[in-house]
Design a protein around this motif. Structure first.
Motif, PDB file in Angstrom:
ATOM      1  N   GLY A 159      21.650 -32.824 111.800  1.00 42.79           N
ATOM      2  CA  GLY A 159      21.495 -31.876 112.898  1.00 42.79           C
ATOM      3  C   GLY A 159      21.830 -32.382 114.280  1.00 42.79           C
ATOM      4  O   GLY A 159      21.621 -31.683 115.261  1.00 42.79           O
ATOM      5  N   PHE A 160      22.352 -33.613 114.393  1.00 45.29           N
ATOM      6  CA  PHE A 160      22.800 -34.078 115.711  1.00 45.29           C
ATOM      7  C   PHE A 160      24.184 -33.510 115.975  1.00 45.29           C
ATOM      8  O   PHE A 160      25.008 -33.443 115.066  1.00 45.29           O
ATOM      9  N   THR A 161      24.448 -33.113 117.215  1.00 41.74           N
ATOM     10  CA  THR A 161      25.753 -32.532 117.539  1.00 41.74           C
ATOM     11  C   THR A 161      26.746 -33.642 117.884  1.00 41.74           C
ATOM     12  O   THR A 161      26.366 -34.796 118.087  1.00 41.74           O
ATOM     13  N   GLY A 162      28.021 -33.257 117.946  1.00 37.77           N
ATOM     14  CA  GLY A 162      29.054 -34.210 118.344  1.00 37.77           C
ATOM     15  C   GLY A 162      28.762 -34.793 119.716  1.00 37.77           C
ATOM     16  O   GLY A 162      28.967 -35.979 119.960  1.00 37.77           O
ATOM     17  N   ASP A 163      28.244 -33.951 120.617  1.00 39.98           N
ATOM     18  CA  ASP A 163      27.909 -34.431 121.959  1.00 39.98           C
ATOM     19  C   ASP A 163      26.826 -35.508 121.906  1.00 39.98           C
ATOM     20  O   ASP A 163      26.902 -36.511 122.612  1.00 39.98           O
ATOM     21  N   ASP A 164      25.821 -35.279 121.054  1.00 41.38           N
ATOM     22  CA  ASP A 164      24.766 -36.294 120.911  1.00 41.38           C
ATOM     23  C   ASP A 164      25.391 -37.628 120.543  1.00 41.38           C
ATOM     24  O   ASP A 164      25.074 -38.661 121.132  1.00 41.38           O
ATOM     25  N   VAL A 165      26.294 -37.568 119.549  1.00 45.80           N
ATOM     26  CA  VAL A 165      26.934 -38.799 119.082  1.00 45.80           C
ATOM     27  C   VAL A 165      27.728 -39.445 120.213  1.00 45.80           C
ATOM     28  O   VAL A 165      27.640 -40.655 120.448  1.00 45.80           O
ATOM     29  N   MET A 166      28.444 -38.608 120.974  1.00 41.19           N
ATOM     30  CA  MET A 166      29.239 -39.147 122.077  1.00 41.19           C
ATOM     31  C   MET A 166      28.329 -39.830 123.099  1.00 41.19           C
ATOM     32  O   MET A 166      28.594 -40.946 123.541  1.00 41.19           O
ATOM     33  N   TYR A 167      27.238 -39.165 123.453  1.00 39.62           N
ATOM     34  CA  TYR A 167      26.332 -39.749 124.449  1.00 39.62           C
ATOM     35  C   TYR A 167      25.726 -41.059 123.948  1.00 39.62           C
ATOM     36  O   TYR A 167      25.483 -41.978 124.722  1.00 39.62           O
ATOM     37  N   ILE A 225      27.021 -42.153 111.925  1.00 42.74           N
ATOM     38  CA  ILE A 225      27.494 -40.937 112.588  1.00 42.74           C
ATOM     39  C   ILE A 225      27.428 -39.753 111.629  1.00 42.74           C
ATOM     40  O   ILE A 225      26.947 -38.674 111.975  1.00 42.74           O
ATOM     41  N   ALA A 226      27.876 -39.981 110.366  1.00 44.00           N
ATOM     42  CA  ALA A 226      27.851 -38.904 109.380  1.00 44.00           C
ATOM     43  C   ALA A 226      26.422 -38.442 109.109  1.00 44.00           C
ATOM     44  O   ALA A 226      26.141 -37.245 109.029  1.00 44.00           O
ATOM     45  N   ILE A 227      25.517 -39.403 108.986  1.00 40.06           N
ATOM     46  CA  ILE A 227      24.116 -39.052 108.703  1.00 40.06           C
ATOM     47  C   ILE A 227      23.526 -38.264 109.866  1.00 40.06           C
ATOM     48  O   ILE A 227      22.865 -37.243 109.675  1.00 40.06           O
ATOM     49  N   LYS A 239      36.129 -40.204 120.576  1.00 36.29           N
ATOM     50  CA  LYS A 239      36.618 -40.277 119.207  1.00 36.29           C
ATOM     51  C   LYS A 239      35.456 -40.062 118.237  1.00 36.29           C
ATOM     52  O   LYS A 239      35.580 -39.333 117.260  1.00 36.29           O
ATOM     53  N   ALA A 240      34.329 -40.704 118.527  1.00 39.45           N
ATOM     54  CA  ALA A 240      33.158 -40.572 117.668  1.00 39.45           C
ATOM     55  C   ALA A 240      32.679 -39.121 117.642  1.00 39.45           C
ATOM     56  O   ALA A 240      32.266 -38.605 116.603  1.00 39.45           O
ATOM     57  N   GLN A 241      32.777 -38.464 118.795  1.00 39.39           N
ATOM     58  CA  GLN A 241      32.332 -37.072 118.879  1.00 39.39           C
ATOM     59  C   GLN A 241      33.144 -36.197 117.935  1.00 39.39           C
ATOM     60  O   GLN A 241      32.624 -35.275 117.326  1.00 39.39           O
ATOM     61  N   LYS A 242      34.448 -36.504 117.809  1.00 41.19           N
ATOM     62  CA  LYS A 242      35.341 -35.640 117.043  1.00 41.19           C
ATOM     63  C   LYS A 242      35.344 -35.947 115.545  1.00 41.19           C
ATOM     64  O   LYS A 242      35.964 -35.223 114.785  1.00 41.19           O
ATOM     65  N   LEU A 243      34.676 -37.045 115.160  1.00 47.48           N
ATOM     66  CA  LEU A 243      34.696 -37.403 113.740  1.00 47.48           C
ATOM     67  C   LEU A 243      34.115 -36.281 112.890  1.00 47.48           C
ATOM     68  O   LEU A 243      33.134 -35.647 113.255  1.00 47.48           O
ATOM     69  N   ASP A 244      34.758 -36.061 111.730  1.00 53.05           N
ATOM     70  CA  ASP A 244      34.278 -35.034 110.818  1.00 53.05           C
ATOM     71  C   ASP A 244      33.381 -35.698 109.777  1.00 53.05           C
ATOM     72  O   ASP A 244      33.830 -36.558 109.022  1.00 53.05           O
ATOM     73  N   PRO A 245      32.102 -35.319 109.717  1.00 51.86           N
ATOM     74  CA  PRO A 245      31.179 -35.994 108.790  1.00 51.86           C
ATOM     75  C   PRO A 245      31.650 -35.885 107.341  1.00 51.86           C
ATOM     76  O   PRO A 245      31.456 -36.809 106.553  1.00 51.86           O
ATOM     77  N   VAL A 246      32.270 -34.742 107.019  1.00 49.66           N
ATOM     78  CA  VAL A 246      32.716 -34.561 105.630  1.00 49.66           C
ATOM     79  C   VAL A 246      33.751 -35.621 105.262  1.00 49.66           C
ATOM     80  O   VAL A 246      33.710 -36.202 104.183  1.00 49.66           O
TER      81      VAL A 246
END
Ligand SMILES: Nc1ncnc2c1ncn2[C@@H]1O[C@H](COP(=O)(O)OP(=O)(O)OP(=O)(O)O)[C@@H](O)[C@H]1O
Ligand SMILES: [Mg+2]
Lengths: 418, 223
Positions: free
Chosen positions: A323-331, A316-318, A405-412
């Motif tokens: 350049g993937f958005t939180g929405d991409d991750v959620m989907y 998810i962080a990578i 939850k995955a969408q909201k994760l902070d990569p940092v």
């Protein structure tokens, strides 16, 4: 389109790397869905069978003569202020025939809600065979119409239903009576009417409804024969049975009939009020069990997806960093849940169908249901369709929460955590 | 000439467990083709700065310009787009998506950008792998590679969308001397050839001395 492809591609790779968990999660859905299909198929199959047993044979409206005490007693006509007390009011004696039966039947046949009407002439008789004589009822019917409208043929377990039409003094004898009197098709038996005259009838067939109360007393002859036993003319009809195209019309039409003619019209809803409740409860139970199973399956998916997301934190962080958005991750994670749902749903439908076919093949013989040879199963595509919707909705919900939850994760945070 | 990256008066606080001023009035500029290294004691705030400059961390005060645009007020989605197109990031540990093939890893940011056909993207990705000398690994699953190989794949991935800036947080941190020099040379060449700016955090003095400029950090300040 491109985005969907990419999301699908990533989800697929994730799922393939966790084959075992994916399969376990999908199996949960499979069981929920197949259970739903089996239960619905079996329960509604059973409902239809019982409906067929009672409702198909029961006329939608029965018309007969009213035997009720008049509401207006002669004393009421005395026009003064006195209060009348009248005890023990009894109805006037009337014949059991329906007045103007022929015109009523003609009128009803022309109503476009009505599929058909059949006349009945009922007589109380004694069945005589040797030294035995049994109480019973013989109904005079038009057998062609009875077969067309009320599946009459299904209840003739031996002989030929049409025999009463072909030969006037044939009888379709109730199975219970035949057994008690040790009679079979082709034998003769004597019947005596209430008037005392005796008739010799040939048994053209054996009638079995599956309800002992009925089979022990009830037999059928042609309308003419019954009228002869009763010693009445050709217009004597004691009951009219009405079959409608749509059972929902029964209540309004019966009200209308009572208003128009001096008769009693009993609709099927009133006559079989307890019946629907039974069907409804069986359907309700099926839904409750299946939904419970799907909720359990949903929790399974929820858990496994939570675990996936925990394991895929780095991914998810990578993805975020590149350049993937939180929405991409959620989907991506919702897609995984949906794929699990689709795999589980599809195999659930397959399994459900196979088990249904298997149950359908199990022999199920019972005295009470002569036409039934195996367990009844309903293959209505509606259930299969509902099952697919269930599978997708429940997996979507189960996937949505972890995916949010995955969408909201902070990569940092993830990168620092390393 | 306009800088590709500019930080103006950037301050950053951590509030948990206690209020802590990590970055103090950071001002810096980075120009195209420049190769800049950041050095400083452990804990002085280098990584923190790099996360802000790479737009991943948005909780700061001050202004950040990338390729002339003030991105300080951009939404998360817009920033993801900026990262996708203009910034290549090379991590110390977080290399690759392990279950994907090497070539897929390199292709992903370009697939996300979606400007070319899949076949074109595949060809470009393969070319980048060739530049880094690991084209023969293209179809392997990423988790089967050695540390040095992984690091080169992640550089190839950082390059795929021809970004303006490559940032690295100790990209050679867990490589041996030889591999580390290798990576340095690759980055050096790329910055010249492809018109990119390099901003690399490192503890390796030898590495840093070969770069165009060293930014020295101490206690949240750039000296
Ligand atoms: N999430 C956080 N919450 C609170 N304090 C933090 C957090 N992350 C980092 N810090 C603190 O901020 C300071 C800077 O951390 P940072 O990771 O930027 O240092 P660094 O210069 O990269 O060090 P190193 O060279 O060891 O990687 C450190 O003192 C660290 O303890
Ligand atoms: Mg650091």
């Amino acid at each position: 389109m491109r985005r969907l492809y990419l999301i699908l591609e990533i989800s697929k790779t994730h799922l393939l790397s966790k084959k075992k968990q994916t399969i376990v999660a999908a199996l949960g859905v499979t069981f929920g869905i197949s259970m739903f299909i089996i239960m619905m198929g079996f329960m509604t199959g059973l409902n239809d069978l019982l409906d067929g047993l009672v409702l198909n044979r029961t006329p939608h409206i029965q018309i007969y003569n009213k035997i009720e005490a008049s509401e207006y007693q002669p004393a009421v006509l005395l026009d003064d202020d006195r209060v009348n007390f009248i005890h023990s009011v009894k109805p006037k004696r009337r014949l059991e025939r329906v007045h103007n039966a022929m015109p009523i039947m003609a009128e009803l046949s022309n109503d476009r809600r009505v599929k058909g009407v059949t006349p009945q002439a009922m007589c109380k008789v004694f069945y005589l065979a040797g030294s035995n004589n049994l109480n019973g009822i013989i109904n005079g019917i038009e057998v062609d119409e009875e077969m067309r409208l009320f599946n009459f043929k299904d209840y003739i377990v031996a002989g030929d239903a049409n025999s009463i039409e072909k030969k006037k003094n044939s009888i379709l004898l109730g199975a219970g009576i035949a057994k008690k009197l040790s009679l079979t098709v082709g034998d003769r038996l004597q019947v005596s009417g209430t008037a005392g005259n005796t008739y010799s009838l040939t048994i053209g067939g054996i009638f079995q409804s599956g309800m002992a109360d009925v089979d022990d007393v009830q037999s059928f002859v042609s309308l003419k024969m019954a009228q002869q036993i009763l010693g009445v003319g050709g217009s004597y009809i004691s009951r009219i049975h009405v079959k409608l195209y749509n059972i929902e019309d029964a209540v309004p039409l019966s009200k209308q009939i009572e208003q128009l003619y001096d008769v009693k019209a009993l609709d099927i809803k009133t006559a079989n009020a307890q019946f629907e409740t039974g069907s409804d409860i069986r359907t309700l139970i099926s839904y409750a069990v299946s939904i419970t199973l799907l909720i359990v399956a949903g929790f399974g998916i929820y858990n496994i997806l939570n675990m996936f997301i925990y394991e895929k934190m780095n991914d998810i962080a990578i993805l975020n960093a590149t350049g993937f958005t939180g929405d991409d991750v959620m989907y991506i994670f919702i897609m995984q849940a949906l794929i699990i749902g689709m795999i589980g749903g599809a195999s659930g439908i397959g399994l459900g169908y196979l088990v249904s076919v298997f149950i359908d093949g199990i022999p199920f013989n019972t005295e009470a249901l002569p036409t039934i040879k195996t367990y009844p199963i309903n293959y209505d595509p509606k259930f299969y369709f509902t099952a697919v919707i269930f599978a997708l909705v429940s997996t979507f919900l189960a996937g949505y929460l972890p995916a949010r939850k995955a969408q909201k994760l902070d990569p940092v945070d993830i990168i620092r955590g390393q | 000439m306009k800088p590709v990256l500019e930080a103006r008066n950037i301050d950053k606080y951590f509030l948990d467990p206690v209020r802590f001023h990590v970055l103090k009035d950071i001002n810096m500029k980075l120009f195209s083709k420049e190769f800049v290294s950041i050095m400083g004691k452990s804990g002085c705030g280098k990584s923190t700065l790099l996360y802000i400059l790479s737009t991943m961390d948005t909780k700061y005060e001050g202004e950040l310009f990338i390729d002339g645009q003030n991105v300080s007020s951009y939404s998360k989605e817009q920033l993801a787009g900026i990262r996708n197109q203009k910034i290549g990031f090379v991590f110390q540990f977080h290399y690759l998506l392990p279950e994907f093939t090497v070539i897929k890893n390199v292709m992903l940011p370009a697939l996300k950008l979606g400007r070319e056909s899949i076949e074109e993207i595949r060809a470009h990705a393969y070319h980048k792998l060739e530049i880094l000398g690991i084209a023969d690994m293209a179809e392997k699953k990423a988790f089967r590679l050695s540390g040095g190989q992984k690091q080169r794949v992640s550089i190839a991935r950082a390059l795929i969308n021809n970004p303006k800036i490559i940032m690295g947080d100790e990209p050679t941190g867990n490589l041996d001397k030889k591999n580390s020099e290798n990576v340095f040379n690759i980055l050096r060449e790329l910055s010249q050839e492809l018109d990119m700016a390099m901003l690399i955090v490192t503890h390796d003095l030898d590495f840093a001395e070969k770069t165009d400029r060293i930014l020295e950090m101490d206690d949240g300040y750039i000296l």
